[in-house]
Design an enzyme around this catalytic site. Structure first.
Site, PDB file in Angstrom:
ATOM      1  CB  SER A 144      -0.875  -0.118   1.252  1.00  0.00           C
ATOM      2  OG  SER A 144      -1.393   1.316   1.361  1.00  0.00           O
TER       3      SER A 144
ATOM      4  CG  ASN B 245      -1.717   3.989   3.797  1.00  0.00           C
ATOM      5  OD1 ASN B 245      -1.549   4.860   3.173  1.00  0.00           O
ATOM      6  ND2 ASN B 245      -2.863   3.635   4.322  1.00  0.00           N
TER       7      ASN B 245
ATOM      8  CB  THR C 240      33.174  34.171  29.082  1.00  0.00           C
ATOM      9  OG1 THR C 240      33.943  35.122  29.875  1.00  0.00           O
ATOM     10  CG2 THR C 240      33.993  32.768  28.642  1.00  0.00           C
TER      11      THR C 240
ATOM     12  CB  SER D 102      33.083  45.705  -1.056  1.00  0.00           C
ATOM     13  OG  SER D 102      32.505  46.877  -1.125  1.00  0.00           O
ATOM     14  CB  SER D 103      30.031  46.490  -5.727  1.00  0.00           C
ATOM     15  OG  SER D 103      29.204  47.280  -4.645  1.00  0.00           O
TER      16      SER D 103
END
Length: 479
Positions: free
Chosen positions: A140, A142, A187, A318-319
């Site tokens: 099946s 299922n 920390t 970066s452009s």
């Protein structure tokens, strides 16, 4: 000119292009398919697992005499051809489908049936092999779909174990490479006691190895399936001997023991193994994300950040800003974690919404889990090869941070009491001094004693540090 064949189902009949190996039920579902623009076969694991199941079922039914042997043999041959990927274009259904993926099961049944019929008669159709009667015999949707989902995980889990093992080895290599590079610990984003860069990478290695063990522990569950349960767990429609025989055949095909779940009714009702597996994949994704967030911080700069390590430069960042390089691989890993966490939430909701004798939300389970597998397995190799293996340490910067940290006043607190440690810390802040300079100027230690005790590298090794502090305290009559 296109030739057609006529196929019938419980709703009527339809003209099907004879070039198609899939049939009437798949064509019906195509009309309401395409919401994602992503076919289920995009992750082919389910279809290949279904082909393994159909193959094992045909062999089992042939062995017990429930199916003519020539039909069983033709189905086996057709399934073997499906497993080569030859018919991937015959599985057009979209990832999102209702009905517990009945349409996916039938799509495979139809392709296998038409090819098997073609093997026996030279033409597609149902004159010798029927998709429901023969290919789906004893089955099946299922039981086949949940079982295929489990079996489909095997290769993905094995790949994740393999990739994580390699990544852990890369972290171990960096642990050894950086073992003598001392740096300040942090920390709450504040200076803390020193440790070595190698110790940090050793922590990365350890958690990665632990994830491998968790996956290894889960892996046997992939081989526990619900075949033989048919529609609700009772096994109705299966011939005597079928259940035992199909598991024998599946075990032969996979080369490892394939077993039925202890209680098939439980298996139909509760796909909790998928929830557990998704949670572990999520844990992998989030752990790698956490490590990558650390790598972003440690590599921040290159002149105004932590500047402790240098990641491989992969592309301009970066452009408009020349020379800027972004941590592109860590950022990819972090974004994938976002998606995997979302997938895990969807899987949790689908599990929660299963009702009565079957959880029908197979599309959610499959799409979300296998997307997570795909993303995480792919990112691990990229992270290892294009990031971790190429990391370089900025030893001078790390040493500068470690020696200038006021957290070194902890050694004063340990040797001369906490109140004195506080005084030293305040002196350092007020006078812009290092701890080593402060203890000498305050007359708490000689230059030789300060060189010995206020040593960041020594403080990374408690076994070496303890006797040095103990000897100083005895000399100063603190104890």
């Amino acid at each position: 000119m296109t030739n057609f064949r006529t196929e019938k189902d419980c709703l009527g009949e339809m003209q099907i292009p004879d070039s198609d190996y899939y049939g009437i039920q798949t064509h019906r579902m195509e009309k309401v398919s395409g919401c994602a623009g992503l076919p289920v076969i995009f992750y082919p694991d389910m279809h290949y697992a279904l082909a393994q199941i159909k193959k094992a079922a045909a062999k089992a039914n042939g062995r017990i005499g429930a199916m003519p042997q020539e039909v069983a043999d033709a189905i086996v041959q057709a399934c073997d051809e499906v497993l080569t990927g030859k018919y991937n274009d015959q599985f057009p259904l979209d990832m999102w489908q209702g009905g517990g993926y009945t349409c996916v099961n039938m799509n495979v049944n139809e392709v296998v049936s038409n090819r098997a019929n073609e093997i026996l008669t030279g033409e597609k159709g149902t004159s010798k092999v029927h998709p429901n009667t023969h290919v789906n015999m004893g089955q099946s949707t299922n039981d086949t779909i949940p079982s295929a989902t489990h079996l489909g995980m095997i290769g993905r889990v094995d790949k994740m174990i393999c990739e994580l093992t390699k990544l852990a080895k890369s972290f171990r290599n960096k642990q050894e490479e950086f073992k003598d590079i001392v740096k300040v610990g942090r920390t709450c984003w504040q200076d803390a006691l020193p440790l070595t860069l190698g110790q940090e990478f050793g922590g990365f290695a350890s958690v990665t190895e632990r994830l491998v063990r968790k996956l290894q522990h889960l892996r046997p569950g992939c081989f526990e399936i619900v075949m033989g349960g048919s529609a609700v767990g009772t096994g109705f429609s299966a011939a005597p001997g079928y259940k035992e025989t199909i598991y024998e055949e599946l075990t032969k095909q996979y080369g490892e023991k394939v077993s039925p779940m202890e209680d098939l009714f439980d298996g139909f009702q509760n796909p909790d193994f998928i929830v557990e597996m998704s949670g572990t994949v999520k844990e992998v994704a989030m752990t790698l994300s956490k490590i990558c967030k650390d790598l972003r911080l440690m590599s921040s700069g290159p002149r105004s950040g932590f500047m402790e390590i240098q990641l491989p430069a992969l592309s301009p960042g970066s452009s408009i800003m020349p020379g800027k390089i972004n941590p592109t691989v860590p950022e990819m890993v972090i974004q994938i974690s976002h998606q995997v966490v979302g997938n895990d939430v969807a899987i949790a909701m689908a599990y929660d919404e299963g009702e009565l004798d079957l959880n029908v939300w197979d599309a959610t389970f499959y799409k979300c889990l296998f997307e997570s597998f795909q993303l995480v397995n792919s990112e691990i190799e990229i992270l290892r090869v294009h990031c971790v293996d190429g990391i370089k340490a900025n030893a001078a910067r790390c040493a500068q941070e470690a020696n200038s940290s006021i957290a070194l006043s902890t050694v004063v607190a340990t040797a001369l009491g906490y109140p004195m440690g506080v005084k030293v810390a305040h002196y350092c802040e007020a006078n812009n001094k290092t701890v080593k300079e402060a203890v000498i100027e305050m007359g708490l230690m000689t230059e030789e004693e300060a060189q010995k005790l206020v040593d960041p590298m020594l403080m990374t090794n408690p076994h070496a540090m303890a006797p040095v502090v103990d000897a100083f305290k005895k000399e100063k009559h603190v104890i």
